[in-house]
Each structure stands twice: as structure tokens, then as C-alpha cells.
Design an enzyme around this catalytic site. Structure first.
Site, PDB file in Angstrom:
ATOM      1  CE1 TYR A 111      -8.449   0.804 -10.255  1.00  0.00           C
ATOM      2  CE2 TYR A 111      -6.268   1.333 -11.119  1.00  0.00           C
ATOM      3  CZ  TYR A 111      -7.178   0.398 -10.672  1.00  0.00           C
ATOM      4  OH  TYR A 111      -6.823  -0.914 -10.636  1.00  0.00           O
ATOM      5  CE1 TYR A 126      -1.023  -3.907  -8.662  1.00  0.00           C
ATOM      6  CE2 TYR A 126      -0.098  -1.815  -7.945  1.00  0.00           C
ATOM      7  CZ  TYR A 126      -0.472  -3.108  -7.671  1.00  0.00           C
ATOM      8  OH  TYR A 126      -0.279  -3.620  -6.416  1.00  0.00           O
ATOM      9  NE  ARG A 167       0.360   2.204  -5.945  1.00  0.00           N
ATOM     10  CZ  ARG A 167      -0.653   2.082  -6.805  1.00  0.00           C
ATOM     11  NH1 ARG A 167      -0.565   2.615  -7.991  1.00  0.00           N
ATOM     12  NH2 ARG A 167      -1.763   1.444  -6.469  1.00  0.00           N
ATOM     13  CD  GLU A 209       1.114  -9.043   1.468  1.00  0.00           C
ATOM     14  OE1 GLU A 209       1.574 -10.136   1.803  1.00  0.00           O
ATOM     15  OE2 GLU A 209      -0.056  -8.859   1.124  1.00  0.00           O
ATOM     16  N   PRO A 210       5.048  -4.932  -0.334  1.00  0.00           N
ATOM     17  CG  PRO A 210       7.109  -3.854  -0.357  1.00  0.00           C
ATOM     18  CD  PRO A 210       6.371  -4.984   0.291  1.00  0.00           C
ATOM     19  CB  CYS A 250     -13.785   1.622 -30.600  1.00  0.00           C
ATOM     20  SG  CYS A 250     -13.005   1.689 -32.190  1.00  0.00           S
ATOM     21  CD  GLU A 251     -15.004   0.682 -24.759  1.00  0.00           C
ATOM     22  OE1 GLU A 251     -15.802   1.343 -24.068  1.00  0.00           O
ATOM     23  OE2 GLU A 251     -15.119  -0.528 -25.012  1.00  0.00           O
ATOM     24  N   GLY A 307       0.782  -1.233   0.000  1.00  0.00           N
ATOM     25  CA  GLY A 307       0.000   0.000   0.000  1.00  0.00           C
ATOM     26  C   GLY A 307       0.813   1.282   0.000  1.00  0.00           C
ATOM     27  NE  ARG A 321      -2.254   2.578 -11.580  1.00  0.00           N
ATOM     28  CZ  ARG A 321      -2.234   3.785 -11.080  1.00  0.00           C
ATOM     29  NH1 ARG A 321      -1.746   4.788 -11.797  1.00  0.00           N
ATOM     30  NH2 ARG A 321      -2.680   4.028  -9.879  1.00  0.00           N
TER      31      ARG A 321
HETATM   32  N1  LLP Z   1      -0.799  -7.436  -0.921  1.00  0.00           N
HETATM   33  C1  LLP Z   1      -2.094  -7.610  -1.208  1.00  0.00           C
HETATM   34  C2  LLP Z   1      -2.822  -8.680  -0.545  1.00  0.00           C
HETATM   35  C3  LLP Z   1      -2.726  -6.766  -2.156  1.00  0.00           C
HETATM   36  O1  LLP Z   1      -4.014  -6.940  -2.410  1.00  0.00           O
HETATM   37  C4  LLP Z   1      -1.967  -5.775  -2.806  1.00  0.00           C
HETATM   38  C5  LLP Z   1      -2.582  -4.918  -3.810  1.00  0.00           C
HETATM   39  C6  LLP Z   1      -0.595  -5.646  -2.474  1.00  0.00           C
HETATM   40  C7  LLP Z   1      -0.055  -6.487  -1.516  1.00  0.00           C
HETATM   41  C8  LLP Z   1       0.307  -4.633  -3.103  1.00  0.00           C
HETATM   42  O2  LLP Z   1      -0.130  -3.343  -2.912  1.00  0.00           O
HETATM   43  P1  LLP Z   1       0.795  -2.089  -3.313  1.00  0.00           P
HETATM   44  O3  LLP Z   1       1.996  -2.106  -2.415  1.00  0.00           O
HETATM   45  O4  LLP Z   1       1.183  -2.250  -4.728  1.00  0.00           O
HETATM   46  O5  LLP Z   1      -0.081  -0.928  -3.069  1.00  0.00           O
HETATM   47  N2  LLP Z   1      -4.304  -1.866  -9.865  1.00  0.00           N
HETATM   48  C9  LLP Z   1      -4.315  -0.854  -8.836  1.00  0.00           C
HETATM   49  C10 LLP Z   1      -3.735  -1.352  -7.524  1.00  0.00           C
HETATM   50  C11 LLP Z   1      -4.465  -2.551  -6.945  1.00  0.00           C
HETATM   51  C12 LLP Z   1      -3.824  -3.076  -5.696  1.00  0.00           C
HETATM   52  C13 LLP Z   1      -4.489  -4.324  -5.230  1.00  0.00           C
HETATM   53  N3  LLP Z   1      -3.803  -5.006  -4.177  1.00  0.00           N
HETATM   54  C14 LLP Z   1      -3.589   0.395  -9.374  1.00  0.00           C
HETATM   55  O6  LLP Z   1      -3.214   0.400 -10.543  1.00  0.00           O
HETATM   56  O7  LLP Z   1      -3.446   1.384  -8.669  1.00  0.00           O
END
Ligand code: LLP
Length: 408
Positions: A310, A366, A271, A268-269, A337-338, A226, A306
Site C-alpha cells: 500500500y 496486519y 487495527r 469490529e475493530p 529479490c524484488e 476501520g 504493508r
Molecule cells: N471487519 C471486516 C469485515 C473487515 O473487512 C475488516 C478489515 C475489519 C473488520 C477490521 O478493520 P480495522 O478495524 O482493522 O480497520 N491489511 C490492511 C487492512 C485490511 C483491512 C481489511 N478488512 C492494512 O494492512 O492496512
């Protein structure tokens, strides 16, 4: 414009557009910064790379070689992690509405299984009984940059509601399981340092209650990923050192206060590790003076979804025009075409012409993983810049790839 010392124009000449380019050194730097931020003499910390952000085997391998385990969400991701040599003990499998097939793949691979629901345990027991089990708990609150990426709270489909978490662990005890972990992930893209220790503090209270009622302890406590990165006009980067320091402080204090044993802290990063190391390079195909001004480019939501999904805004660089005044307000769109195939609305940019390159930055997470061949616009190539050299790590998709799967 250069990416890790290589001119973007040279990359385009060699590989064409649209093109994903990754700076591997940047990924390593991100990994080092994160490790330093979460370093502790007293708490053992495990970092799992959330490969959903970018599941390219070369990238999964890079983080494994830099000391990270892997967070997987599907049998496909699991297969990639195992293929590049990640040790099963360093793989965490967190599914969602896991099928028997999914659970069987994770069980057979002997990875750490983190269940999404109480009912998931019943399904898992049909395929086997692991020594240790973890649950993803929904703490009833969530926070993400967009509502669509807020994965905790009463609108989220994920995890065991915390009110039911005691029953979840009780069922595992009844099944004869004696080793436990606990997991939470409440949202993605958060740029507020205070959120993480606060969220962990609340989660640890939930675990304290389970500990108190059932007498169990936790071998690991996973607070998810996150950690956000800034995008277009998004404010400042997260100070990951403050996050690490405060998270470790809260963890140490609460684990002692609540008598939670001697758990490992897991994060668990996704992004944070790959987001700012990726670039989507495309080309301006046409400038249209319609009711509004448009520049159409050869990437679209098929390449980077993205913005359409979003309303996310990626920074834009026009190679060769970095120093030209941004005096034109323009909409940037793709060829799909959207009407939602829009990257930017009324963005101030230098005057654009047909043939200009246009680079979307912060596209490493992503991006390519969410691309698709809609309208039969096929997926781009992916280039890694490693030690100053460009390497084609995924070739451009072709129509023969497409026809290979089709029975005519
Ligand atoms: N662990 C779990 C269980 C998750 O569901 C996620 C992301 C992560 C770790 C990694 O999260 P991060 O560190 O990357 O924030 N497609 C969206 C993001 C969806 C994230 C879903 N879960 C975007 O493009 O912003």
C-alpha cells in the site's frame, strides 16, 4: 529503547532478529479506551475483535478475556477463536465468496453468520438453516486510508449492493428465517472522527428502507471496524471518545426515527486494538552508496508487507540513537529479490551503521499475519511482553517446518 519496560537490545540478544514484539498492556489499554468510548446506558454495544489484524491465539484470548467477542473471516480463524474458548454466541463469521465448506464450519459451530452475498444464502441453505442471518451490505460508498483497503463502494468486491439488499432479506424471509442482523464495513485506517457517524447515518437509512418494505427489524447492527491509528507523518490519533459519542448519538436518534426496533450496536475493530502495540525489530546488514543511499535490513516485505502493498509508511526508531539528529536521507530496504522490497524512501534518520537495530513501530496489525516465507526467508518469532516479562508466543520458523510439508 524499551518495550513495556524491557530493553529491545535484551530481547534481540535472547531471540535474534527479525522479531515481532507485542506490548500486551498496550492492547489492554486500547481495549479499555474503546470500551469507555462506546459505553452507553441506553444502547447495548457488542465489540468483536477483528482477528484478521492479528490472529495469534494469545491475542484473541486477551480480548475475549477483556470482554470482546471475535470477528472471524475463515474456518482457520474460527478454529482459533473456538480453541481459546470464545463462546460461539460471541463469534461473528463474515466470509467473502464463502465455500460450502466455510459455511458448514460456521453453521456447525453455531456462530453468528454474516453473509457476503445473496447467492451465499443459497449455499448456506445447502448446509443448514440458522435461526438468524445477517448480510454485509455495500452502501455504494467507501472510505479507507488507501484505495486498496477501501472495502465499500462500486469498486469493492465485498457485500450485497444496497440496491439489492431488500431482495437479500426477502429471500431469507422466504426461506423461513425470522431473526436478522445487518453489517457494513466500508474501509480501514480512517483517521477522521466525522466519518463514522456519517457512514452509520447513511447505513441506517438503508436499513430503514428494508424495515419499511419488509417489516423486519434487526437484532444487531454492525458498523464494522476501520478506526485508524497514525503512522509516519500521518497526523493525529483518532479521538475515539468523539467517535463513540457521535456514533451512539446517531444510532439512538435514527433507530427511533426509523422504528428499527431495539438493536444492539456492534463494532469490529482490529487495527485500533493491536496496531500500536506491535514492533518489528530488525538489524541493519549493510549500507550501500549506490545511485541512492540504501540501508539493507534483515526484515523485508516477507516480514511486513504493508509498505510494498500500500506504500504504507511505518515510523522508524533506531535504538540507542533516539537522540541523534536525523540528518541522513536514506532508503530502507529488505533482502528480497524484488524492487518493491522497500520500507522507506528518502527517510530522514540518524547516520546508520551495519549492526544497528532498526525498529518499525505501529506493526501490531496486519504485520505478522501477512508475513510469508518468500525467498525462503522464514517467518520471525513473536514475543509478548506480559506484566514486564517476555514470553515467546511463536517460535521462529525453521527449515524443518518448511520441509515438513514437502514430499521429496
Ligand atoms: N471487519 C471486516 C469485515 C473487515 O473487512 C475488516 C478489515 C475489519 C473488520 C477490521 O478493520 P480495522 O478495524 O482493522 O480497520 N491489511 C490492511 C487492512 C485490511 C483491512 C481489511 N478488512 C492494512 O494492512 O492496512
Amino acid at each position: 529503547m524499551e518495550i513495556s519496560g524491557i530493553d529491545v537490545k535484551d530481547l534481540v540478544e535472547k531471540y535474534g532478529t527479525p522479531l515481532y514484539v507485542y506490548d500486551f498492556q498496550r492492547m489492554k489499554d486500547n481495549a479499555e479506551r474503546l470500551k469507555t468510548a462506546f459505553k452507553s446506558d441506553t444502547i447495548s454495544v457488542d465489540i468483536y475483535y477483528a482477528m484478521k489484524a492479528n490472529c495469534h491465539p494469545a491475542i484473541v484470548k486477551l480480548f475475549w478475556e477483556n470482554g470482546f467477542g471475535t470477528d472471524c473471516v475463515s474456518p482457520g480463524e474460527l478454529e482459533v477463536a473456538l480453541k481459546v474458548g470464545v463462546n460461539p454466541e460471541n463469534i461473528l463469521y463474515t466470509g467473502n465468496y464463502e465455500s460450502l465448506k466455510d459455511l458448514s464450519a460456521a453453521f456447525k459451530a453455531r456462530v453468528i453468520i454474516n453473509l457476503d452475498d445473496i447467492a451465499s444464502l443459497d449455499r448456506l441453505l445447502k448446509v443448514g438453516k440458522p435461526e438468524r442471518i445477517s448480510y454485509r451490505i455495500n452502501p455504494g460508498k467507501g472510505r479507507g486510508k488507501y484505495k486498496e483497503i477501501t472495502t465499500g463502494g462500486n469498486k469493492a468486491k465485498f457485500g450485497v449492493p444496497h440496491e439489492k439488499s431488500i431482495v437479500a432479506y426477502e429471500n431469507a424471509l422466504k426461506a423461513g428465517i425470522r431473526r436478522f442482523g445487518a453489517h457494513v464495513m466500508t474501509g480501514s485506517g480512517v483517521l477522521d472522527e466525522d466519518h463514522f457517524p456519517r457512514m452509520l447515518n447513511n447505513f441506517l437509512d438503508i436499513l430503514g428502507n428494508i424495515r419499511h418494505k419488509l417489516g423486519i427489524t434487526f437484532e444487531f447492527i454492525d458498523m464494522g471496524g476501520g478506526f485508524g491509528i497514525p503512522y509516519f507523518e500521518d497526523g493525529e490519533a483518532l479521538d475515539i471518545h468523539i467517535v463513540g459519542r457521535e456514533v451512539l448519538r446517531v444510532f439512538k436518534k435514527k433507530v427511533k426515527e426509523l422504528d428499527l426496533g431495539n438493536p444492539t450496536l456492534a463494532i469490529e475493530p482490529g487495527r485500533y486494538l493491536v496496531g500500536d502495540a506491535g514492533y518489528l525489530v530488525s538489524r541493519v546488514l549493510g549500507i550501500k552508496e549506490s545511485y541512492r543511499k540504501f540501508a539493507g535490513v534483515d526484515a523485508g516485505f516477507n516480514t511486513l508487507i504493508r509498505p510494498a502493498l500500500y506504500n504504507a509508511q511505518h515510523p522508524i526508531v533506531i535504538p540507542g540513537k533516539e537522540n541523534v539528529e536525523k540528518k541522513i536521507s536514506i532508503n530502507i530496504c529488505g533482502q528480497i529479490c524484488e524492487n518493491t522490497d522497500i520500507f522507506a524512501i528518502d527517510r530522514m534518520l540518524p547516520p546508520l551503521e551495519e549492526g544497528d537495530l532498526i525498529v518499525f513501530t505501529q506493526a501490531g496489525a496486519y504485520g505478522s499475519v501477512m508475513s510469508m516465507p518468500y525467498n525462503l526467508r522464514l517467518r520471525p518469532a513473536e514475543i509478548a511482553v506480559i506484566n514486564g516479562k517476555d514470553v515467546e508466543i511463536t517460535r521462529r520458523e525453521t527449515m524443518s517446518d518448511y520441509f515438513n510439508r514437502i514430499n521429496l
